[in-house]
Design a protein around this motif. Structure first.
Motif, PDB file in Angstrom:
ATOM      1  N   GLU A 224      25.079 -29.355   1.841  1.00 17.91           N
ATOM      2  CA  GLU A 224      25.042 -29.369   0.384  1.00 17.91           C
ATOM      3  C   GLU A 224      24.734 -27.991  -0.196  1.00 17.91           C
ATOM      4  OE1 GLU A 224      26.266 -31.656  -1.194  1.00 17.91           O
ATOM      5  OE2 GLU A 224      26.223 -33.330   0.212  1.00 17.91           O
TER       6      GLU A 224
ATOM      7  N   HIS B 277      33.318 -28.998   1.195  1.00 19.15           N
ATOM      8  CA  HIS B 277      32.866 -29.869   2.280  1.00 19.15           C
ATOM      9  C   HIS B 277      33.918 -30.011   3.382  1.00 19.15           C
ATOM     10  CE1 HIS B 277      28.991 -31.034   0.854  1.00 19.15           C
ATOM     11  NE2 HIS B 277      29.433 -31.630  -0.244  1.00 19.15           N
TER      12      HIS B 277
ATOM     13  N   SER C 209      22.155 -32.382   6.149  1.00 14.08           N
ATOM     14  CA  SER C 209      22.513 -32.500   4.738  1.00 14.08           C
ATOM     15  C   SER C 209      22.171 -31.240   3.954  1.00 14.08           C
ATOM     16  CB  SER C 209      21.801 -33.700   4.107  1.00 14.08           C
ATOM     17  OG  SER C 209      22.228 -34.905   4.678  1.00 14.08           O
TER      18      SER C 209
ATOM     19  N   TYR D 243      19.958 -29.930  -1.994  1.00 12.76           N
ATOM     20  CA  TYR D 243      21.100 -29.280  -2.625  1.00 12.76           C
ATOM     21  C   TYR D 243      20.879 -27.811  -2.957  1.00 12.76           C
ATOM     22  CZ  TYR D 243      23.628 -33.663  -3.158  1.00 12.76           C
ATOM     23  OH  TYR D 243      24.316 -34.830  -2.900  1.00 12.76           O
TER      24      TYR D 243
END
Length: 348
Positions: free
Chosen positions: A199, A186, A195, A305
């Motif tokens: 992710e 990150h 996001s 994710y």
């Protein structure tokens, strides 16, 4: 003390922005600032903790392993440690934060929350479990599909030197190793308001790191079991994505909202039944708990994710495993608009 003073100053500056925004944001920032400051103030050098002899054998071995993992992250994955994970914090609780996820009732569209520095993200973290649960209930009253869950780690994106938390030490070996790769990634690339990009990128780095670790540390029974868990989880992600596509098609259709609600319930029932019939495919993992109170928010969180991981993995392969070159490619993508980034990744 100098580090703590700098942390207080940075948090105060960020807090000033939030305080000017709204009372709700101010209340949220207060708990976030207090939680982060508590972590910063509770740190002990890893070497001192190990020398104290107070840790049981399992947690002690995990803490010792962190040094080797961090060195591997720098040498094999070109990830900069830069003083992170050199300290330890005993949280005395099962999670560092509890994240709340929410989605629209009739769309796989996550609710986002926006903050200084990190931009907008598809979850909201609370250092107190009861507060997270109350926030989830309030969102449900507003008509959102929602859920919350505890997490073991988060990254401050290099603004602070993140410590090893006690919540790390009780993970299985593979998950423990992967966590460092994921969180360090990150700090390489982070795009505000995306996001799924952030992710999925970190997950791809984590998976690449585990594969390389296994080549040089093969033979570990614990690591073998971790690989089995990862393989099973990838199957589960593919299973969820199958129903994700059906839900998207339903929500995009022209039928009435009442009809969508009815068909949504039927799809979720079909998904549960399908899982029960085929749950042996996902062993040694069990996702029984995940199907309790199944809703759009859970479907969306899986996508955040995982959806773009195959594209990032192909980018690594295209560079012959050269991680520095891969990171430059990802940074170039990060400079594009969100729609342009997504289009390029979808082509992969």
């Amino acid at each position: 003390m100098q580090v703590l003073n700098c942390a207080i100053r940075n948090l105060f500056l960020a807090g000033t922005v939030l305080l000017l925004a709204s009372c709700e944001q101010a209340a949220y920032f207060q708990q976030a600032a207090e939680g982060q400051l508590d972590i910063l103030a509770s740190q002990q050098p890893v070497d001192e903790v190990l020398a104290s002899g107070k840790l049981k054998e399992g947690p002690r071995k995990r803490l010792e392993l962190s040094k080797e993992v961090l060195a591997f992250a720098e040498s094999e994955l070109a990830l900069s440690v830069d003083g992170r994970y050199q300290n330890f914090v005993d949280l005395k609780r099962p999670a560092v934060v509890w994240n709340v996820f929410a989605s629209e009732e009739l769309a796989l569209k996550p609710k986002t929350w926006c903050y200084p520095i990190v931009g907008c993200v598809a979850y909201r973290g609370f250092f107190d479990k009861a507060t997270a649960a109350a926030n989830m209930r309030n969102l449900r009253k507003e008509g959102y599909d929602t859920f919350y869950g505890g997490v073991s780690a988060y990254s401050t994106l290099g603004y602070f030197r993140d410590p090893i938390l006690s919540t790390f030490l009780f993970m299985n070996e593979g998950a423990y190793i992967a966590l460092f790769f994921h969180e360090l990634a990150h700090s390489v690339v982070y795009v505000e308001n995306d996001s799924a990009f952030n992710e999925s990128f970190a997950t791809a780095v984590e998976q690449e790191g585990l594969q390389r670790w296994d080549k040089t540390h093969g033979g570990s029974k614990l690591l073998t079991k971790s690989r089995q868990r990862q393989k099973a989880h990838r199957k589960f992600v593919a299973f969820v994505q199958k129903y994700q596509k059906r839900l998207r098609k339903l929500y995009a259709s022209n039928v009435s909202d009442d009809s969508k609600r009815s068909k949504k319930a039927a799809l979720f029932n079909a998904m549960r039944s399908d899982y029960k019939r085929n749950k042996s495919r996902f062993k040694p993992n069990s996702y029984d708990h995940w199907f309790k109170d199944l809703n759009n928010a859970k479907i969306v969180s899986i996508g955040t994710y995982n959806d773009l991981v195959p594209a990032f993995t192909k980018m690594i392969r295209a560079r012959g495993g050269d991680m520095d070159a891969f990171y430059e490619d990802v940074k170039a993508l990060a400079k594009l608009s969100k729609s342009e980034r997504l289009a390029k990744l979808k082509k992969l």
